[in-house]
Design a protein around this motif. Structure first.
Motif, PDB file in Angstrom:
ATOM      1  N   VAL B  16     -54.206 -32.305  18.921  1.00  0.00           N
ATOM      2  CA  VAL B  16     -54.689 -31.474  19.802  1.00  0.00           C
ATOM      3  C   VAL B  16     -53.891 -31.574  20.916  1.00  0.00           C
ATOM      4  CG1 VAL B  16     -56.601 -31.143  21.374  1.00  0.00           C
ATOM      5  CG2 VAL B  16     -57.180 -31.998  18.876  1.00  0.00           C
ATOM      6  N   GLN B  17     -53.729 -30.298  21.633  1.00  0.00           N
ATOM      7  CA  GLN B  17     -52.797 -29.960  22.575  1.00  0.00           C
ATOM      8  C   GLN B  17     -53.895 -29.804  23.709  1.00  0.00           C
ATOM      9  OE1 GLN B  17     -51.251 -26.150  23.325  1.00  0.00           O
ATOM     10  NE2 GLN B  17     -49.255 -27.170  23.947  1.00  0.00           N
ATOM     11  N   THR B  18     -53.858 -30.891  24.745  1.00  0.00           N
ATOM     12  CA  THR B  18     -54.831 -30.733  25.735  1.00  0.00           C
ATOM     13  C   THR B  18     -54.545 -29.735  26.886  1.00  0.00           C
ATOM     14  OG1 THR B  18     -53.617 -32.373  26.907  1.00  0.00           O
ATOM     15  CG2 THR B  18     -55.589 -33.090  25.503  1.00  0.00           C
ATOM     16  N   HIS B  24     -48.693 -31.633  21.392  1.00  0.00           N
ATOM     17  CA  HIS B  24     -50.042 -31.950  20.474  1.00  0.00           C
ATOM     18  C   HIS B  24     -50.002 -33.398  20.097  1.00  0.00           C
ATOM     19  CE1 HIS B  24     -49.721 -27.617  20.061  1.00  0.00           C
ATOM     20  NE2 HIS B  24     -50.842 -27.527  19.399  1.00  0.00           N
ATOM     21  N   THR B  47     -62.732 -31.423  19.553  1.00  0.00           N
ATOM     22  CA  THR B  47     -62.794 -30.934  20.921  1.00  0.00           C
ATOM     23  C   THR B  47     -64.075 -30.349  21.370  1.00  0.00           C
ATOM     24  OG1 THR B  47     -62.562 -28.401  19.810  1.00  0.00           O
ATOM     25  CG2 THR B  47     -60.550 -29.869  20.180  1.00  0.00           C
ATOM     26  N   GLY B  52     -59.471 -29.591  24.362  1.00  0.00           N
ATOM     27  CA  GLY B  52     -58.235 -28.966  23.766  1.00  0.00           C
ATOM     28  C   GLY B  52     -57.921 -27.462  23.969  1.00  0.00           C
ATOM     29  N   ILE B  55     -55.007 -26.470  18.425  1.00  0.00           N
ATOM     30  CA  ILE B  55     -55.361 -27.450  17.459  1.00  0.00           C
ATOM     31  C   ILE B  55     -54.117 -27.518  16.443  1.00  0.00           C
ATOM     32  CG2 ILE B  55     -56.784 -28.535  15.638  1.00  0.00           C
ATOM     33  CD1 ILE B  55     -59.151 -27.559  17.243  1.00  0.00           C
TER      34      ILE B  55
END
Lengths: 258, 98
Positions: B16-18, B24, B47, B52, B55
């Motif tokens: 997951v990229q916040t 990620h 998420t 996020g 994804i």
């Protein structure tokens, strides 16, 4: 007589807000019944998420309904203080979960409808309703993706998954006409630009359902007889059992809080 | 080995990229029959509390990992080469996420 028409406008808006709020509340409760019983942990969470989205929509809509009615009823009073004859949700959403295939069939029938309805409601001349619709529509778009993907996989999956989900679509078909039933309240609010004409959404709904079902190698049911009654508060026997469970705490301990 | 058939679907690793621009990060795994459902499941499992913006899902069996026995030959040789650490440079104040 402006005073008279204002009263009838308020009554009409109250009726429609109950209809929208009750749809979300009853479907949300039905989906919550899957909690801990999902076919797999990930899907258990997915259904619980969708359930919570629906209950969140119901809270906004019923709160607004209570304000519109002007008798001091809160979202809780409306959710827990009415019996089935006062509920205005569509018959479809109160139908039991059945197996996962039946739940997904119900979800697709309802969500395609909700997507069309809430998309239009975002343009409501009633700013509060338009605001609620904008938030709800985002959630509904995800719900639609979820049940569309599952319809494709169950329909075009194994012989058993195909048979089961087709059974769901067949059994629930007679309850879909009721989604598009209208009352005097519709006529009034459509004229004022507050809601779209739901009856006019039926053609687009059917085309969309037909497309998804045919992609999923499923058959659109052909029956023409439709069960109706939700607009007058005439429900299937399933709703009172659902409310019996949902309202059990309030019935045992009126006014309880924690 | 086991006579019990695994009734679970294949495992997918979830990244997951916040925030946009951030890498990620691996946050766990999900079961799913295919990539689209894997993405949905990852969304629902990881998420839900607005963690996020993007994804990735990767089939777990597509990941090749170094094994614990490799730890010596793989990682020890860099221990005595501190000059490889970029600690001798000043990083401008405006640079984020270094």
């Amino acid at each position: 007589m402006p005073a008279m028409s204002e009263t009838s406008h308020t009554k009409a808006l109250f009726e429609i807000l109950l209809r929208l709020g009750d749809n979300s509340l009853v479907l949300g409760h039905r989906l919550s019944e899957w909690c801990s019983k999902g076919p797999i942990l990930e899907e258990d969470l997915a259904l619980a998420n969708i359930s919570l989205d629906c209950i969140g929509q119901a809270r906004l809509l019923l709160t607004y309904a209570g304000e519109t009615e002007g008798k001091g009823r809160s979202e809780d009073d409306l959710a827990y203080g009415r019996l089935s004859a006062d509920y205005r949700n569509a018959l479809l959403v109160e139908m039991p979960n059945g197996d996962f295939g039946v739940t997904i069939a119900r979800q697709l029938y309802y969500t395609v409808f909700a997507d069309l309805l809430y998309s239009a409601l975002r343009q409501s001349t009633d700013a509060q309703l338009a605001g609620i619709a904008a938030k709800a529509h985002k959630e509904i778009q995800y719900h639609l993706r979820h049940c569309t993907e599952w319809t494709l996989r169950l329909g075009d999956g194994t012989e058993e998954s195909n048979r089961r989900i087709q059974k769901g679509f067949d059994e629930l078909w007679a309850y879909t006409g009721d989604l598009f039933a209208t009352t005097e309240a519709d006529t009034q609010l459509v004229q004022a630009g507050i809601i779209p004409d739901v009856a006019a959404l039926q053609a687009a709904w059917k085309t969309q359902i037909e497309n998804i079902l045919s992609q999923a190698t499923l058959t659109l049911p052909q029956g023409t007889w439709m069960q109706k009654g939700s607009r007058q508060g005439i429900h299937t026997e399933h709703l009172s059992y659902l409310l019996g469970e949902m309202q059990s705490l309030t019935r045992a301990y009126p006014g309880a809080s924690w | 080995m086991s006579s019990v058939t695994d009734s679970q679907w294949p495992v997918w690793e979830v990244f997951v990229q916040t925030k946009s621009g951030m890498p990620h990060k691996h946050c766990g795994s999900v079961h799913a029959p295919d990539k689209e459902i894997a993405l949905q499941n990852a969304r629902d499992v990881y998420t839900r509390r607005s963690e996020g913006t993007n994804i990735w899902v990767v089939p777990a069996n597509a990941i090749t990992a170094s094994s614990p026995e490799d730890i010596g030959p793989f990682f020890d040789p860099s221990n005595d080469k501190p000059y490889r650490h970029p600690t001798f440079y000043e990083i401008p104040e405006g640079v984020k996420y270094m």
